[in-house]
Write a protein that holds these residues in place. Structure first.
Motif, PDB file in Angstrom:
ATOM      1  N   ALA A 114      14.768 -26.607 -36.159  1.00  0.00           N
ATOM      2  CA  ALA A 114      14.171 -27.090 -34.914  1.00  0.00           C
ATOM      3  C   ALA A 114      14.768 -26.416 -33.685  1.00  0.00           C
ATOM      4  N   PRO A 115      16.113 -26.334 -33.531  1.00  0.00           N
ATOM      5  CA  PRO A 115      16.644 -25.639 -32.355  1.00  0.00           C
ATOM      6  C   PRO A 115      16.307 -24.151 -32.347  1.00  0.00           C
ATOM      7  N   ARG A 116      16.262 -23.548 -33.539  1.00  0.00           N
ATOM      8  CA  ARG A 116      15.929 -22.123 -33.599  1.00  0.00           C
ATOM      9  C   ARG A 116      14.491 -21.892 -33.120  1.00  0.00           C
ATOM     10  N   GLU A 117      13.582 -22.763 -33.549  1.00  0.00           N
ATOM     11  CA  GLU A 117      12.186 -22.643 -33.132  1.00  0.00           C
ATOM     12  C   GLU A 117      12.043 -22.864 -31.626  1.00  0.00           C
ATOM     13  N   ALA A 118      12.753 -23.857 -31.101  1.00  0.00           N
ATOM     14  CA  ALA A 118      12.680 -24.145 -29.665  1.00  0.00           C
ATOM     15  C   ALA A 118      13.206 -22.976 -28.843  1.00  0.00           C
ATOM     16  N   MET A 119      14.312 -22.388 -29.298  1.00  0.00           N
ATOM     17  CA  MET A 119      14.889 -21.266 -28.574  1.00  0.00           C
ATOM     18  C   MET A 119      13.968 -20.056 -28.604  1.00  0.00           C
ATOM     19  N   GLU A 120      13.356 -19.825 -29.760  1.00  0.00           N
ATOM     20  CA  GLU A 120      12.436 -18.698 -29.884  1.00  0.00           C
ATOM     21  C   GLU A 120      11.219 -18.880 -28.986  1.00  0.00           C
ATOM     22  N   ARG A 121      10.702 -20.087 -28.896  1.00  0.00           N
ATOM     23  CA  ARG A 121       9.562 -20.356 -28.004  1.00  0.00           C
ATOM     24  C   ARG A 121       9.940 -20.093 -26.555  1.00  0.00           C
ATOM     25  N   VAL A 181      23.236 -34.524 -30.935  1.00  0.00           N
ATOM     26  CA  VAL A 181      21.991 -34.147 -30.260  1.00  0.00           C
ATOM     27  C   VAL A 181      22.077 -32.768 -29.623  1.00  0.00           C
ATOM     28  N   GLU A 182      23.104 -32.000 -29.937  1.00  0.00           N
ATOM     29  CA  GLU A 182      23.281 -30.681 -29.344  1.00  0.00           C
ATOM     30  C   GLU A 182      23.270 -29.591 -30.407  1.00  0.00           C
ATOM     31  N   ALA A 192      27.950 -19.408 -25.591  1.00  0.00           N
ATOM     32  CA  ALA A 192      26.885 -19.786 -26.516  1.00  0.00           C
ATOM     33  C   ALA A 192      25.629 -20.166 -25.759  1.00  0.00           C
ATOM     34  N   VAL A 193      24.493 -19.991 -26.433  1.00  0.00           N
ATOM     35  CA  VAL A 193      23.227 -20.550 -25.963  1.00  0.00           C
ATOM     36  C   VAL A 193      23.222 -22.009 -26.398  1.00  0.00           C
ATOM     37  N   ALA A 199      14.103 -36.814 -26.552  1.00  0.00           N
ATOM     38  CA  ALA A 199      12.866 -37.419 -27.055  1.00  0.00           C
ATOM     39  C   ALA A 199      12.379 -36.728 -28.329  1.00  0.00           C
ATOM     40  N   GLY A 200      13.328 -36.342 -29.178  1.00  0.00           N
ATOM     41  CA  GLY A 200      12.972 -35.759 -30.460  1.00  0.00           C
ATOM     42  C   GLY A 200      12.733 -34.265 -30.446  1.00  0.00           C
ATOM     43  N   GLU A 201      12.815 -33.613 -29.270  1.00  0.00           N
ATOM     44  CA  GLU A 201      12.559 -32.174 -29.172  1.00  0.00           C
ATOM     45  C   GLU A 201      13.772 -31.497 -28.555  1.00  0.00           C
ATOM     46  N   TYR A 202      14.083 -30.293 -29.045  1.00  0.00           N
ATOM     47  CA  TYR A 202      15.184 -29.533 -28.472  1.00  0.00           C
ATOM     48  C   TYR A 202      14.734 -28.834 -27.200  1.00  0.00           C
ATOM     49  N   ARG A 203      15.640 -28.834 -26.207  1.00  0.00           N
ATOM     50  CA  ARG A 203      15.393 -28.184 -24.923  1.00  0.00           C
ATOM     51  C   ARG A 203      16.591 -27.318 -24.567  1.00  0.00           C
ATOM     52  N   VAL A 204      16.350 -26.209 -23.895  1.00  0.00           N
ATOM     53  CA  VAL A 204      17.409 -25.260 -23.531  1.00  0.00           C
ATOM     54  C   VAL A 204      18.198 -25.811 -22.344  1.00  0.00           C
ATOM     55  N   SER A 205      19.513 -25.900 -22.509  1.00  0.00           N
ATOM     56  CA  SER A 205      20.361 -26.388 -21.413  1.00  0.00           C
ATOM     57  C   SER A 205      21.207 -25.284 -20.797  1.00  0.00           C
ATOM     58  N   ALA A 206      21.449 -24.193 -21.536  1.00  0.00           N
ATOM     59  CA  ALA A 206      22.222 -23.061 -20.979  1.00  0.00           C
ATOM     60  C   ALA A 206      22.020 -21.843 -21.855  1.00  0.00           C
TER      61      ALA A 206
END
Length: 208
Positions: A114-121, A181-182, A192-193, A199-206
């Motif tokens: 999930a975090p990998r997909e969010a980061m790629e998007r 959750v991180e 690091a990225v 709310a169940g979805e990963y979001r980029v913080s840095a």
């Protein structure tokens, strides 16, 4: 019409939505049933019925009717919908169900997926200069400090922005550390990225 077709599909005196939502009706059509009914309505040129099965707002009705008034457009959409049925998904934050030979199943992803997909998007959106999408994939606190336009300007002004995006791409190939959750993708020298689950979805913080 074949006798195997559910009776509510052959109603001619009531709109389709009324048939689906009639008082006392216990059956709630599932995703496959709705998609199949939508394709059938288009195929039979019942455009009002097809439109009623969408979530489009009232002001989109006329453009919908005009668009699918073209028989070739309808046929292409029908083929597209039916081809997608075997891989149908139902999705919500933190939950995806897939339809397979054994029916609907919950998609249980590996922790890193999930975090990998969010980061790629996010990186894809940046590379495409799609700043509205990139902004939507930022964490809440970061998003509150930005607008899509300001995000675009910051990337243009920051000399190291392109290099950070390049390093983030490379980090996607490596290991991701998921804790609570991180999630973190190391980029070297204790940087690091970082992503956070909201709310169940990963979001980029840095980015670093």
């Amino acid at each position: 019409m074949s006798s195997t077709v559910p009776s509510w599909l052959s109603l001619s005196t009531l709109p389709l939505v009324a048939a689906l939502t009639a008082p006392g009706c216990a059956h709630v059509p599932g995703p496959q049933e709705v998609a199949s009914s939508y394709a059938r309505a288009l195929e039979e040129n019942r455009l009002e019925d097809a439109y009623a099965l969408t979530n489009a707002p009232p002001d989109a009705r006329q453009p919908f009717l005009e668009h699918y008034g073209n028989a070739s457009v309808r046929q292409a959409r029908v083929a597209e919908v039916r081809a997608a049925l075997p891989e149908l998904q139902a999705r919500a934050p933190a939950l995806t169900l897939l339809r397979g030979k054994q029916g609907w199943r919950v998609l249980e992803e590996a922790p890193a997926d999930a975090p990998r997909e969010a980061m790629e998007r996010f990186l894809d959106a940046v590379d495409a200069s799609d700043w509205a999408t990139a902004w939507s994939l930022l964490s809440g606190p970061v998003r509150a400090r930005y607008t899509p336009e300001r995000l675009r300007e910051d990337f243009k002004r920051e000399p190291l922005a392109a290099e950070r995006v390049r390093r983030a791409r490379l980090a996607l190939r490596g290991q991701v550390k998921v804790t609570g959750v991180e999630a973190e993708f190391p980029v070297g020298q204790e940087r690091a990225v970082r992503l956070v689950r909201e709310a169940g979805e990963y979001r980029v913080s840095a980015l670093e």
